[in-house]
Design a protein around this motif. Structure first.
Motif, PDB file in Angstrom:
ATOM      1  N   LYS A  82      31.087   2.235  19.682  1.00 41.86           N
ATOM      2  CA  LYS A  82      31.630   1.266  18.737  1.00 41.86           C
ATOM      3  C   LYS A  82      31.037   1.466  17.339  1.00 41.86           C
ATOM      4  O   LYS A  82      31.749   1.418  16.326  1.00 41.86           O
ATOM      5  N   GLU A  83      29.719   1.700  17.278  1.00 40.43           N
ATOM      6  CA  GLU A  83      29.058   1.961  15.995  1.00 40.43           C
ATOM      7  C   GLU A  83      29.650   3.198  15.325  1.00 40.43           C
ATOM      8  O   GLU A  83      29.883   3.220  14.109  1.00 40.43           O
ATOM      9  N   TYR A  84      29.887   4.234  16.120  1.00 43.48           N
ATOM     10  CA  TYR A  84      30.448   5.466  15.580  1.00 43.48           C
ATOM     11  C   TYR A  84      31.847   5.234  15.014  1.00 43.48           C
ATOM     12  O   TYR A  84      32.164   5.676  13.904  1.00 43.48           O
ATOM     13  N   SER A  89      35.451   3.977  10.173  1.00 46.39           N
ATOM     14  CA  SER A  89      36.263   3.016   9.412  1.00 46.39           C
ATOM     15  C   SER A  89      35.660   2.781   8.031  1.00 46.39           C
ATOM     16  O   SER A  89      36.375   2.779   7.019  1.00 46.39           O
ATOM     17  N   VAL A  90      34.351   2.567   7.974  1.00 45.79           N
ATOM     18  CA  VAL A  90      33.671   2.333   6.692  1.00 45.79           C
ATOM     19  C   VAL A  90      33.860   3.534   5.768  1.00 45.79           C
ATOM     20  O   VAL A  90      34.189   3.390   4.580  1.00 45.79           O
ATOM     21  N   LYS A  91      33.673   4.717   6.320  1.00 46.90           N
ATOM     22  CA  LYS A  91      33.811   5.946   5.537  1.00 46.90           C
ATOM     23  C   LYS A  91      35.234   6.101   5.006  1.00 46.90           C
ATOM     24  O   LYS A  91      35.443   6.466   3.833  1.00 46.90           O
ATOM     25  N   HIS A  92      36.219   5.789   5.843  1.00 47.22           N
ATOM     26  CA  HIS A  92      37.622   5.948   5.451  1.00 47.22           C
ATOM     27  C   HIS A  92      38.008   4.946   4.364  1.00 47.22           C
ATOM     28  O   HIS A  92      38.665   5.311   3.378  1.00 47.22           O
ATOM     29  N   VAL A  93      37.583   3.691   4.507  1.00 46.05           N
ATOM     30  CA  VAL A  93      37.900   2.669   3.497  1.00 46.05           C
ATOM     31  C   VAL A  93      37.247   3.008   2.168  1.00 46.05           C
ATOM     32  O   VAL A  93      37.856   2.862   1.102  1.00 46.05           O
ATOM     33  N   LYS A  94      35.995   3.478   2.207  1.00 49.05           N
ATOM     34  CA  LYS A  94      35.305   3.863   0.964  1.00 49.05           C
ATOM     35  C   LYS A  94      36.048   5.004   0.266  1.00 49.05           C
ATOM     36  O   LYS A  94      36.196   5.008  -0.964  1.00 49.05           O
ATOM     37  N   LYS A  95      36.542   5.941   1.055  1.00 51.94           N
ATOM     38  CA  LYS A  95      37.292   7.060   0.483  1.00 51.94           C
ATOM     39  C   LYS A  95      38.558   6.562  -0.203  1.00 51.94           C
ATOM     40  O   LYS A  95      38.905   7.022  -1.309  1.00 51.94           O
ATOM     41  N   GLU A 105      45.881  -4.592  -7.866  1.00 52.18           N
ATOM     42  CA  GLU A 105      45.993  -6.034  -7.639  1.00 52.18           C
ATOM     43  C   GLU A 105      45.415  -6.454  -6.282  1.00 52.18           C
ATOM     44  O   GLU A 105      45.175  -7.637  -6.040  1.00 52.18           O
ATOM     45  N   CYS A 106      45.173  -5.477  -5.395  1.00 57.32           N
ATOM     46  CA  CYS A 106      44.651  -5.782  -4.051  1.00 57.32           C
ATOM     47  C   CYS A 106      43.167  -5.432  -3.907  1.00 57.32           C
ATOM     48  O   CYS A 106      42.615  -5.536  -2.801  1.00 57.32           O
ATOM     49  N   LEU A 107      42.526  -5.040  -4.996  1.00 58.74           N
ATOM     50  CA  LEU A 107      41.151  -4.557  -4.906  1.00 58.74           C
ATOM     51  C   LEU A 107      40.162  -5.644  -4.472  1.00 58.74           C
ATOM     52  O   LEU A 107      39.249  -5.382  -3.683  1.00 58.74           O
ATOM     53  N   GLU A 108      40.340  -6.872  -4.972  1.00 62.66           N
ATOM     54  CA  GLU A 108      39.371  -7.924  -4.628  1.00 62.66           C
ATOM     55  C   GLU A 108      39.330  -8.199  -3.121  1.00 62.66           C
ATOM     56  O   GLU A 108      38.248  -8.150  -2.518  1.00 62.66           O
ATOM     57  N   PRO A 109      40.465  -8.491  -2.462  1.00 61.39           N
ATOM     58  CA  PRO A 109      40.391  -8.692  -1.014  1.00 61.39           C
ATOM     59  C   PRO A 109      40.001  -7.428  -0.254  1.00 61.39           C
ATOM     60  O   PRO A 109      39.370  -7.494   0.800  1.00 61.39           O
ATOM     61  N   PHE A 110      40.329  -6.248  -0.817  1.00 62.04           N
ATOM     62  CA  PHE A 110      39.943  -5.007  -0.146  1.00 62.04           C
ATOM     63  C   PHE A 110      38.438  -4.781  -0.236  1.00 62.04           C
ATOM     64  O   PHE A 110      37.811  -4.255   0.695  1.00 62.04           O
ATOM     65  N   ASP A 111      37.835  -5.192  -1.345  1.00 60.99           N
ATOM     66  CA  ASP A 111      36.372  -5.146  -1.455  1.00 60.99           C
ATOM     67  C   ASP A 111      35.735  -6.088  -0.433  1.00 60.99           C
ATOM     68  O   ASP A 111      34.703  -5.768   0.171  1.00 60.99           O
ATOM     69  N   ASN A 112      36.352  -7.260  -0.251  1.00 62.86           N
ATOM     70  CA  ASN A 112      35.871  -8.194   0.766  1.00 62.86           C
ATOM     71  C   ASN A 112      35.946  -7.563   2.150  1.00 62.86           C
ATOM     72  O   ASN A 112      35.028  -7.707   2.973  1.00 62.86           O
ATOM     73  N   LEU A 113      37.059  -6.882   2.409  1.00 65.65           N
ATOM     74  CA  LEU A 113      37.244  -6.196   3.685  1.00 65.65           C
ATOM     75  C   LEU A 113      36.143  -5.154   3.899  1.00 65.65           C
ATOM     76  O   LEU A 113      35.554  -5.073   4.984  1.00 65.65           O
ATOM     77  N   TYR A 114      35.858  -4.386   2.865  1.00 66.88           N
ATOM     78  CA  TYR A 114      34.847  -3.328   2.965  1.00 66.88           C
ATOM     79  C   TYR A 114      33.463  -3.918   3.249  1.00 66.88           C
ATOM     80  O   TYR A 114      32.727  -3.415   4.108  1.00 66.88           O
ATOM     81  N   ASP A 115      33.120  -4.997   2.559  1.00 63.95           N
ATOM     82  CA  ASP A 115      31.810  -5.630   2.768  1.00 63.95           C
ATOM     83  C   ASP A 115      31.685  -6.185   4.186  1.00 63.95           C
ATOM     84  O   ASP A 115      30.634  -6.048   4.827  1.00 63.95           O
ATOM     85  N   LEU A 116      32.753  -6.818   4.679  1.00 66.90           N
ATOM     86  CA  LEU A 116      32.720  -7.369   6.034  1.00 66.90           C
ATOM     87  C   LEU A 116      32.652  -6.251   7.072  1.00 66.90           C
ATOM     88  O   LEU A 116      31.956  -6.373   8.091  1.00 66.90           O
ATOM     89  N   LEU A 117      33.334  -5.171   6.807  1.00 71.16           N
ATOM     90  CA  LEU A 117      33.318  -4.032   7.721  1.00 71.16           C
ATOM     91  C   LEU A 117      31.910  -3.443   7.841  1.00 71.16           C
ATOM     92  O   LEU A 117      31.467  -3.075   8.945  1.00 71.16           O
ATOM     93  N   LYS A 118      31.184  -3.373   6.730  1.00 75.41           N
ATOM     94  CA  LYS A 118      29.808  -2.860   6.767  1.00 75.41           C
ATOM     95  C   LYS A 118      28.898  -3.798   7.556  1.00 75.41           C
ATOM     96  O   LYS A 118      27.996  -3.335   8.268  1.00 75.41           O
ATOM     97  N   LEU A 119      29.118  -5.114   7.439  1.00 73.47           N
ATOM     98  CA  LEU A 119      28.349  -6.068   8.251  1.00 73.47           C
ATOM     99  C   LEU A 119      28.649  -5.885   9.733  1.00 73.47           C
ATOM    100  O   LEU A 119      27.743  -5.936  10.574  1.00 73.47           O
ATOM    101  N   ARG A 120      29.899  -5.688  10.054  1.00 72.81           N
ATOM    102  CA  ARG A 120      30.319  -5.467  11.439  1.00 72.81           C
ATOM    103  C   ARG A 120      29.664  -4.204  12.007  1.00 72.81           C
ATOM    104  O   ARG A 120      29.255  -4.172  13.167  1.00 72.81           O
ATOM    105  N   GLU A 121      29.537  -3.167  11.182  1.00 75.14           N
ATOM    106  CA  GLU A 121      28.937  -1.913  11.627  1.00 75.14           C
ATOM    107  C   GLU A 121      27.469  -2.106  12.014  1.00 75.14           C
ATOM    108  O   GLU A 121      26.976  -1.476  12.955  1.00 75.14           O
ATOM    109  N   LYS A 122      26.764  -3.001  11.316  1.00 76.03           N
ATOM    110  CA  LYS A 122      25.338  -3.222  11.591  1.00 76.03           C
ATOM    111  C   LYS A 122      25.109  -3.937  12.916  1.00 76.03           C
ATOM    112  O   LYS A 122      24.099  -3.706  13.581  1.00 76.03           O
ATOM    113  N   THR A 123      26.014  -4.838  13.290  1.00 77.98           N
ATOM    114  CA  THR A 123      25.864  -5.590  14.545  1.00 77.98           C
ATOM    115  C   THR A 123      27.188  -5.580  15.312  1.00 77.98           C
ATOM    116  O   THR A 123      27.857  -6.604  15.424  1.00 77.98           O
TER     117      THR A 123
END
Length: 342
Positions: A82-84, A89-95, A105-123
């Motif tokens: 799951k971590e892998y 996912s994190v790598k692909h979204v950052k790219k 116009e979608c950058l703000e919610p997409f930044d939120n998505l990226y931040d939440l995804l990184k939190l999910r990766e940690k736990t």
């Protein structure tokens, strides 16, 4: 809160009381959340099976004895996978963000998505991260121009996509393709109405004619799921183009990593559950709080009729269940229940 040793003793006693084999499980870690949710991490799947027990009896009785709301049992080997996948996912979204693929116009919610995804990766074993994020942000004011269309079927996976899209700050339009009650029965319609009313998102039914698919299925020429899915996706895509919405999302669980976000004909498609590597139990735990009821059994009324009239098509449906089980998305007990209904 109980120690690992105390939990192990309770599991062994419960197994003895209900007539299970006497084996001692190994527990790697315990994690308590809000004192009413417990995650048990085992070294591997055999220890996980010992704690869950046949038909989930052992973990069910353990939950009652500990007086906790829920117990999630996960093996460490599953966590590594799951971590892998979350790392992909994190790598692909950052790219996508770095290469300016996401509409401005979608950058703000997409930044939120990226931040939440990184939190999910940690736990990755902790569903609380996403649950708390949704609870804190479900009523946030959406970014007006950050439009996203959610293909909402009324099932738990697409309902999760709807809920998370709104919590991330997207301006959500939910779209349901309506071929009639033989494919979209009333219990799905009730879920759609309940969810969209509860979280206050607009919704539209899009009528479509699937007579040819229904007739071919009922005459035994085809198993309907593949052609039905393709038709529905085409109708949703046409609606998205008509409304000039740049992003659409589905409840797909299997297309993880780089396949969880794709671009087709200038439309970005996000498979949100797959992107966040969600499991069925995690999704159900979230969506039930937003008036979405679990629907028993496998498939729509059309599929049920096909299974009855043409048993040779049942293995095709069973294979779809096994795909999610092999991917670790569906627990074996849940899979067995679905296979029994097929």
């Amino acid at each position: 809160m109980y120690t690992k040793e105390e939990i192990i003793k309770k599991i062994m006693r419960i197994r003895k009381e209900i007539g299970h084999d006497q084996v001692e499980p190994e527990i790697k870690e315990l994690h308590y959340y809000h004192n009413d949710e417990l995650t048990i991490i085992t070294p591997d799947r055999p220890e996980k099976s010992i704690i869950i027990g046949k038909g989930g009896w052992v973990v069910g009785k353990l939950r009652e004895e500990l007086k906790v709301k829920s117990i999630h049992v996960i093996s460490y080997t599953d966590i590594i996978l799951k971590e892998y996948q979350l790392g992909l996912s994190v790598k692909h979204v950052k790219k996508l963000l770095d290469n300016n693929i996401i509409p401005e116009e979608c950058l703000e919610p997409f930044d939120n998505l990226y931040d939440l995804l990184k939190l999910r990766e940690k736990t990755p074993y902790n569903n609380t991260t996403i649950k708390e994020y949704i609870e804190e942000n479900i009523n946030r004011k959406p970014v007006q121009d950050a439009k996203i269309a959610v293909a909402l079927s009324g099932g738990v996976d697409s309902s999760f996509s709807t809920i998370l899209s709104k919590a991330l700050g997207f301006n959500v339009l939910t779209v349901t393709v309506d071929p009639g009650t033989i494919i979209l029965p009333n219990q799905f319609r009730r879920n759609i109405n309940n969810l969209t009313t509860t979280i206050n998102v607009p919704h539209e039914y899009v009528k479509t004619d699937m007579t040819h698919i229904i007739q071919d299925a009922l005459s035994g020429k085809i198993h309907p799921c593949g052609r039905c899915s393709s038709h529905i996706e085409e109708v949703v895509l046409n609606k998205v183009k008509q409304e000039e919405i740049p992003i659409m999302t589905y409840g797909d669980l299997l297309s993880t990593g780089s396949q969880s976000i794709t671009k087709k004909e200038d439309i970005i498609r996000i498979n949100l559950p797959a992107l966040f590597r969600m499991e069925k139990t995690e999704i159900k735990d979230i969506v039930t709080k937003y008036s979405v009821n679990k629907i028993k059994g496998y498939g729509c009324p059309l599929v049920v009729q096909v299974h009855k009239k043409y048993p040779q098509y049942r293995p095709f449906s069973i294979q779809r269940v096994l795909r999610e089980t092999r991917a670790g998305i569906l627990e074996p007990g849940e899979a067995l229940d679905l296979i029994n209904t097929i």
